[in-house]
Design a protein around this motif. Structure first.
Motif, PDB file in Angstrom:
ATOM      1  N   LYS A   1      27.375 -32.722 -19.263  1.00  0.00           N
ATOM      2  CA  LYS A   1      26.966 -31.319 -19.068  1.00  0.00           C
ATOM      3  C   LYS A   1      27.947 -30.551 -18.200  1.00  0.00           C
ATOM      4  O   LYS A   1      28.235 -29.395 -18.459  1.00  0.00           O
ATOM      5  CB  LYS A   1      25.572 -31.251 -18.436  1.00  0.00           C
ATOM      6  CG  LYS A   1      24.471 -31.123 -19.431  1.00  0.00           C
ATOM      7  CD  LYS A   1      23.157 -30.868 -18.734  1.00  0.00           C
ATOM      8  CE  LYS A   1      22.073 -30.612 -19.751  1.00  0.00           C
ATOM      9  NZ  LYS A   1      20.787 -30.379 -19.120  1.00  0.00           N
ATOM     10  N   GLY A   2      28.465 -31.168 -17.159  1.00  0.00           N
ATOM     11  CA  GLY A   2      29.367 -30.495 -16.233  1.00  0.00           C
ATOM     12  C   GLY A   2      30.828 -30.811 -16.465  1.00  0.00           C
ATOM     13  O   GLY A   2      31.645 -30.682 -15.546  1.00  0.00           O
ATOM     14  N   ALA A   3      31.186 -31.194 -17.676  1.00  0.00           N
ATOM     15  CA  ALA A   3      32.574 -31.574 -17.973  1.00  0.00           C
ATOM     16  C   ALA A   3      33.505 -30.363 -17.946  1.00  0.00           C
ATOM     17  O   ALA A   3      33.081 -29.231 -18.209  1.00  0.00           O
ATOM     18  CB  ALA A   3      32.641 -32.242 -19.346  1.00  0.00           C
ATOM     19  N   SER A   4      34.764 -30.632 -17.640  1.00  0.00           N
ATOM     20  CA  SER A   4      35.769 -29.570 -17.681  1.00  0.00           C
ATOM     21  C   SER A   4      35.963 -29.134 -19.133  1.00  0.00           C
ATOM     22  O   SER A   4      35.544 -29.819 -20.062  1.00  0.00           O
ATOM     23  CB  SER A   4      37.097 -30.080 -17.115  1.00  0.00           C
ATOM     24  OG  SER A   4      37.674 -31.040 -17.995  1.00  0.00           O
ATOM     25  N   SER A   5      36.623 -28.000 -19.331  1.00  0.00           N
ATOM     26  CA  SER A   5      36.799 -27.499 -20.702  1.00  0.00           C
ATOM     27  C   SER A   5      37.629 -28.464 -21.551  1.00  0.00           C
ATOM     28  O   SER A   5      37.362 -28.633 -22.742  1.00  0.00           O
ATOM     29  CB  SER A   5      37.415 -26.104 -20.697  1.00  0.00           C
ATOM     30  OG  SER A   5      38.663 -26.113 -20.068  1.00  0.00           O
ATOM     31  N   GLU A   6      38.608 -29.120 -20.943  1.00  0.00           N
ATOM     32  CA  GLU A   6      39.427 -30.086 -21.690  1.00  0.00           C
ATOM     33  C   GLU A   6      38.591 -31.305 -22.083  1.00  0.00           C
ATOM     34  O   GLU A   6      38.651 -31.770 -23.227  1.00  0.00           O
ATOM     35  CB  GLU A   6      40.619 -30.537 -20.849  1.00  0.00           C
ATOM     36  CG  GLU A   6      41.545 -31.485 -21.582  1.00  0.00           C
ATOM     37  CD  GLU A   6      42.733 -31.917 -20.736  1.00  0.00           C
ATOM     38  OE1 GLU A   6      43.128 -33.084 -20.859  1.00  0.00           O
ATOM     39  OE2 GLU A   6      43.242 -31.086 -19.958  1.00  0.00           O
ATOM     40  N   GLU A   7      37.797 -31.810 -21.142  1.00  0.00           N
ATOM     41  CA  GLU A   7      36.914 -32.940 -21.444  1.00  0.00           C
ATOM     42  C   GLU A   7      35.880 -32.544 -22.493  1.00  0.00           C
ATOM     43  O   GLU A   7      35.560 -33.341 -23.381  1.00  0.00           O
ATOM     44  CB  GLU A   7      36.197 -33.414 -20.176  1.00  0.00           C
ATOM     45  CG  GLU A   7      37.080 -34.114 -19.187  1.00  0.00           C
ATOM     46  CD  GLU A   7      36.360 -34.418 -17.881  1.00  0.00           C
ATOM     47  OE1 GLU A   7      35.505 -33.595 -17.458  1.00  0.00           O
ATOM     48  OE2 GLU A   7      36.645 -35.454 -17.284  1.00  0.00           O
ATOM     49  N   ALA A   8      35.350 -31.334 -22.390  1.00  0.00           N
ATOM     50  CA  ALA A   8      34.344 -30.861 -23.344  1.00  0.00           C
ATOM     51  C   ALA A   8      34.926 -30.781 -24.755  1.00  0.00           C
ATOM     52  O   ALA A   8      34.256 -31.145 -25.726  1.00  0.00           O
ATOM     53  CB  ALA A   8      33.804 -29.503 -22.917  1.00  0.00           C
ATOM     54  N   ARG A   9      36.169 -30.314 -24.873  1.00  0.00           N
ATOM     55  CA  ARG A   9      36.825 -30.242 -26.188  1.00  0.00           C
ATOM     56  C   ARG A   9      36.952 -31.640 -26.795  1.00  0.00           C
ATOM     57  O   ARG A   9      36.627 -31.862 -27.959  1.00  0.00           O
ATOM     58  CB  ARG A   9      38.202 -29.601 -26.057  1.00  0.00           C
ATOM     59  CG  ARG A   9      38.302 -28.227 -26.628  1.00  0.00           C
ATOM     60  CD  ARG A   9      39.723 -27.703 -26.700  1.00  0.00           C
ATOM     61  NE  ARG A   9      40.529 -27.927 -25.525  1.00  0.00           N
ATOM     62  CZ  ARG A   9      40.512 -27.192 -24.413  1.00  0.00           C
ATOM     63  NH1 ARG A   9      39.697 -26.168 -24.341  1.00  0.00           N
ATOM     64  NH2 ARG A   9      41.295 -27.463 -23.406  1.00  0.00           N
ATOM     65  N   SER A  10      37.429 -32.571 -25.993  1.00  0.00           N
ATOM     66  CA  SER A  10      37.590 -33.943 -26.464  1.00  0.00           C
ATOM     67  C   SER A  10      36.237 -34.558 -26.827  1.00  0.00           C
ATOM     68  O   SER A  10      36.093 -35.225 -27.862  1.00  0.00           O
ATOM     69  CB  SER A  10      38.281 -34.767 -25.380  1.00  0.00           C
ATOM     70  OG  SER A  10      38.370 -36.107 -25.758  1.00  0.00           O
ATOM     71  N   PHE A  11      35.249 -34.341 -25.979  1.00  0.00           N
ATOM     72  CA  PHE A  11      33.891 -34.837 -26.200  1.00  0.00           C
ATOM     73  C   PHE A  11      33.339 -34.315 -27.524  1.00  0.00           C
ATOM     74  O   PHE A  11      32.818 -35.079 -28.349  1.00  0.00           O
ATOM     75  CB  PHE A  11      33.004 -34.389 -25.024  1.00  0.00           C
ATOM     76  CG  PHE A  11      31.567 -34.792 -25.145  1.00  0.00           C
ATOM     77  CD1 PHE A  11      31.157 -36.052 -24.746  1.00  0.00           C
ATOM     78  CD2 PHE A  11      30.617 -33.906 -25.624  1.00  0.00           C
ATOM     79  CE1 PHE A  11      29.817 -36.431 -24.835  1.00  0.00           C
ATOM     80  CE2 PHE A  11      29.285 -34.272 -25.714  1.00  0.00           C
ATOM     81  CZ  PHE A  11      28.887 -35.530 -25.326  1.00  0.00           C
ATOM     82  N   MET A  12      33.457 -33.021 -27.747  1.00  0.00           N
ATOM     83  CA  MET A  12      32.938 -32.411 -28.972  1.00  0.00           C
ATOM     84  C   MET A  12      33.675 -32.932 -30.201  1.00  0.00           C
ATOM     85  O   MET A  12      33.055 -33.202 -31.237  1.00  0.00           O
ATOM     86  CB  MET A  12      33.026 -30.892 -28.883  1.00  0.00           C
ATOM     87  CG  MET A  12      32.059 -30.271 -27.898  1.00  0.00           C
ATOM     88  SD  MET A  12      30.337 -30.510 -28.361  1.00  0.00           S
ATOM     89  CE  MET A  12      30.221 -29.412 -29.775  1.00  0.00           C
ATOM     90  N   THR A  13      34.980 -33.096 -30.102  1.00  0.00           N
ATOM     91  CA  THR A  13      35.763 -33.606 -31.234  1.00  0.00           C
ATOM     92  C   THR A  13      35.301 -35.000 -31.624  1.00  0.00           C
ATOM     93  O   THR A  13      35.086 -35.287 -32.808  1.00  0.00           O
ATOM     94  CB  THR A  13      37.267 -33.619 -30.881  1.00  0.00           C
ATOM     95  OG1 THR A  13      37.690 -32.288 -30.600  1.00  0.00           O
ATOM     96  CG2 THR A  13      38.095 -34.196 -32.012  1.00  0.00           C
ATOM     97  N   GLU A  14      35.131 -35.864 -30.638  1.00  0.00           N
ATOM     98  CA  GLU A  14      34.707 -37.239 -30.912  1.00  0.00           C
ATOM     99  C   GLU A  14      33.305 -37.290 -31.500  1.00  0.00           C
ATOM    100  O   GLU A  14      33.043 -38.036 -32.444  1.00  0.00           O
ATOM    101  CB  GLU A  14      34.781 -38.091 -29.643  1.00  0.00           C
ATOM    102  CG  GLU A  14      36.188 -38.328 -29.144  1.00  0.00           C
ATOM    103  CD  GLU A  14      37.076 -39.038 -30.155  1.00  0.00           C
ATOM    104  OE1 GLU A  14      36.603 -39.967 -30.851  1.00  0.00           O
ATOM    105  OE2 GLU A  14      38.255 -38.653 -30.263  1.00  0.00           O
ATOM    106  N   TRP A  15      32.389 -36.490 -30.958  1.00  0.00           N
ATOM    107  CA  TRP A  15      31.021 -36.513 -31.470  1.00  0.00           C
ATOM    108  C   TRP A  15      30.933 -35.841 -32.845  1.00  0.00           C
ATOM    109  O   TRP A  15      30.101 -36.229 -33.667  1.00  0.00           O
ATOM    110  CB  TRP A  15      30.046 -35.894 -30.472  1.00  0.00           C
ATOM    111  CG  TRP A  15      29.718 -36.880 -29.394  1.00  0.00           C
ATOM    112  CD1 TRP A  15      30.212 -36.913 -28.119  1.00  0.00           C
ATOM    113  CD2 TRP A  15      28.854 -38.009 -29.502  1.00  0.00           C
ATOM    114  NE1 TRP A  15      29.701 -37.990 -27.434  1.00  0.00           N
ATOM    115  CE2 TRP A  15      28.856 -38.676 -28.263  1.00  0.00           C
ATOM    116  CE3 TRP A  15      28.067 -38.521 -30.518  1.00  0.00           C
ATOM    117  CZ2 TRP A  15      28.104 -39.831 -28.019  1.00  0.00           C
ATOM    118  CZ3 TRP A  15      27.310 -39.670 -30.278  1.00  0.00           C
ATOM    119  CH2 TRP A  15      27.342 -40.307 -29.043  1.00  0.00           C
ATOM    120  N   GLU A  16      31.782 -34.860 -33.124  1.00  0.00           N
ATOM    121  CA  GLU A  16      31.839 -34.269 -34.473  1.00  0.00           C
ATOM    122  C   GLU A  16      32.295 -35.332 -35.472  1.00  0.00           C
ATOM    123  O   GLU A  16      31.758 -35.425 -36.579  1.00  0.00           O
ATOM    124  CB  GLU A  16      32.796 -33.071 -34.512  1.00  0.00           C
ATOM    125  CG  GLU A  16      32.250 -31.804 -33.915  1.00  0.00           C
ATOM    126  CD  GLU A  16      31.257 -31.086 -34.822  1.00  0.00           C
ATOM    127  OE1 GLU A  16      31.129 -31.432 -36.010  1.00  0.00           O
ATOM    128  OE2 GLU A  16      30.598 -30.155 -34.319  1.00  0.00           O
TER     129      GLU A  16
END
Length: 123
Positions: A44-59
Motif C-alpha cells: 500500500k505504501g510502496a514508492s511509485s517505482e515499486e508500485a509500477r513493478s508490483f502492478m506489472t508483475e501482478w498483471e
C-alpha cells in the motif's frame, strides 16, 4: 487525479485476481487469496517505482491465470495444472525475502496434505 486512477487500477486488478482464484481447487484458492491479500496490503505504501513493478508483475500473473482458466474450461479440476516456472533471470531480480516467500509458497502448494484442507459442499 492520477492517484485516484492508480487506486482504481489497483482495486480492479485485485478484484479480478480474486475472481480468477474461484476457478482454482479450493485449497489453492484459499492459499492464493491469502497471499494476494497480504501482498496488496504490504505494498500500500510502496514508492511509485515499486508500485509500477508490483502492478506489472501482478498483471502478468492475472494474464497467465486467466489464460490457464480459459484453456482448462471443461476439464476435470483435479487434472489441471496452474502456475508457471520462473526463469533464473527473473529470480535474480528478487530480494532474499521474496525468494523465501516463493520457497514457502512452493512448499505449501506442492504438499500432498496441504494446510488448507477445505471440503466442498456435499462431499
Amino acid at each position: 487525479m492520477a492517484v485516484s486512477t492508480h487506486v482504481s487500477k489497483v482495486r480492479s486488478l485485485y478484484k479480478r485476481i480474486l475472481v480468477l482464484h474461484r476457478f482454482l481447487p479450493l485449497d489453492l484458492r484459499a492459499l492464493g487469496d491469502q497471499y494476494v491479500k497480504d501482498e496488496f496490503r504490504r505494498h500500500k505504501g510502496a514508492s511509485s517505482e515499486e508500485a509500477r513493478s508490483f502492478m506489472t508483475e501482478w498483471e502478468q500473473y492475472k494474464d497467465t491465470l486467466q489464460t490457464q482458466v480459459l484453456e482448462s474450461a471443461g476439464e476435470r479440476l483435479g487434472s489441471i495444472k496452474f502456475g508457471a516456472n520462473l526463469s533464473d533471470v527473473s529470480l535474480k531480480d528478487f530480494q532474499q525475502e521474496q525468494i523465501g516467500q516463493l520457497y514457502e509458497l512452493m512448499l505449501e502448494s506442492t504438499k500432498p496434505n496441504r494446510q488448507f484442507d477445505i471440503q466442498e459442499d456435499g462431499k
